[in-house]
Design an enzyme around this catalytic site. Structure first.
Site, short mmCIF file in Angstrom:
data_model
loop_
_atom_site.label_atom_id
_atom_site.label_comp_id
_atom_site.label_asym_id
_atom_site.label_seq_id
_atom_site.Cartn_x
_atom_site.Cartn_y
_atom_site.Cartn_z
CB SER A 131 -0.92 0.03 1.23
OG SER A 131 -0.17 0.19 2.43
CB SER A 161 10.17 10.58 8.34
OG SER A 161 9.32 11.56 8.89
CE1 TYR A 209 7.81 5.82 10.69
CE2 TYR A 209 7.97 8.20 10.57
CZ TYR A 209 7.86 6.98 9.94
OH TYR A 209 7.82 6.91 8.57
CE LYS A 222 10.92 6.22 9.04
NZ LYS A 222 11.15 5.29 7.94
CB THR A 242 0.56 7.10 2.94
OG1 THR A 242 0.98 7.42 4.28
CG2 THR A 242 1.49 7.78 1.95
#
Length: 356
Positions: A53, A195, A222, A226, A259
């Site tokens: 996806s 990111s 997160y 990153k 997304t």
């Protein structure tokens, strides 16, 4: 934990609203060479993680449309199989409608593999199997798979899941794939989809499992992961210089893109920013450009790229620069976790070859 500060968050937000949005892409893309992505990737082999996806699916589609042999690495085999069918159908329609005369459509060139990046044994099994295919070569590796779990959970080998997927699994797949990429080079490219959130964090090697992050916050975890990815990209580029190995390492920021992952993991942000977010094709532009364009050949290995340009990895006055000793410690700790993960028995043998 060396996380966000008010200054970092403020500067990052200002940069983000100006550049990371849809309008930022529309402005920056005026400088793009519109022919840079016109390529025939016949005989090229590419791997895309998290390909069921979002950005990963689109990247897999575009590589396959350009006639590359593409391995879709997906954790959920049902969703992965549906994505594979969707991609084949879409590319077949492009050929039938005559929108791209170079499209050949060979279903056997789009291969689905069930691979959970956080499962180190699973990753190892995949790479071992790959050595017997395509003469053991791979030209493009797109490390796109990532998670932003908002609860502090653990793998079967007791590693926090965000770190296990975003950093540990990505590192291990890259490490195992490097010899195959080197065999393929010169011109092999390893892409890390990072990111802009990493700008808000300084590398913290003292709390890799977020034990001190109380209360736990998946967004902060997160962002730290990153930052780790960007530091590792620079580390790999120095350890394996492109002139000697033929392999280029780059990390990149796709911008704020609309997304499924953003909508489910960052609901508040998504609700307020939805109208400003980039489309998936816009978010994938620099991924594709970095993966195979001739222009990207000039990009130094170890670079961080945004909208087809090399950009700094630190915000002004943010004090996020790392010491070499800290990066070495990060690598050493990762290697320890890998050893533990490979020694622990898996809950199940979850590697499967779905299509050939």
């Amino acid at each position: 934990m060396a996380g966000s500060t008010l200054w970092r968050n403020t500067v990052w937000t200002l940069f983000g609203l100006r550049d990371y949005t849809k309008s930022g892409y529309e402005r920056n893309s005026k400088k793009f060479n519109k022919n840079a992505l016109n390529a025939d990737l016949t005989e090229k082999v590419a791997i895309v993680t998290g390909a069921n996806s979002g950005l990963g699916k689109y990247v897999a589609t575009e590589l396959y449309r350009r006639n590359a042999t593409v391995y879709m690495l997906c954790r959920d085999i049902t969703r992965g199989e549906q994505a594979r069918k969707d991609i084949i159908k879409e590319v077949e329609e492009i050929k039938v409608e005559g929108l791209d005369s170079k499209v050949k459509v060979n279903e056997t060139s789009l291969k689905l593999r069930k691979v959970d990046i956080s499962d180190l044994k699973n990753v190892r099994e995949f790479v071992e199997s790959l050595k017997n295919e395509n003469d053991g070569k791979c030209h493009i590796l797109v490390n796109n798979a990532g998670v932003m779990n908002q609860k502090r959970e653990f793998t079967s080998y007791d590693v926090e899941t965000n770190f296990a997927c975003n950093t540990l699994g990505t590192y291990y797949l890259t490490k195992l794939m490097f010899p195959l990429m080197q065999k393929t080079g010169p011109g092999a490219r390893i892409i890390i989809v990072s990111s802009g959130g990493m700008y808000t964090n300084k590398l913290d090697v003292e709390d890799l499992q977020f034990e001190k992050l109380n209360p736990f916050d998946g967004t902060t975890a997160y962002a730290q992961n990153k930052r780790q990815q960007v530091e590792l990209t620079e580390y790999w580029s120095k350890k394996y210089p492109e002139p000697e190995t033929g392999v280029k390492f780059v990390a990149l920021h796709p911008g704020w893109s609309d997304t499924p992952g953003v909508s489910t993991s960052m609901e508040t942000f998504y609700r307020h920013a939805k109208s400003y977010l980039r489309s998936i094709p816009q978010g994938c532009d620099t991924i594709l450009w970095s993966a195979f364009s001739e222009e990207a050949e000039k990009v130094p290995s170890g670079s961080f790229i945004f909208d087809r340009e090399v950009v700094p990895t630190h915000l002004p006055l943010a004090k996020t620069r790392s010491k070499p000793v800290d990066v070495e410690k990060l690598v050493n700790e990762i290697e320890k976790y890998i050893t533990i993960g490979l020694e622990e028995p898996s809950a199940e043998e979850n590697f499967a070859s779905i299509s050939s």
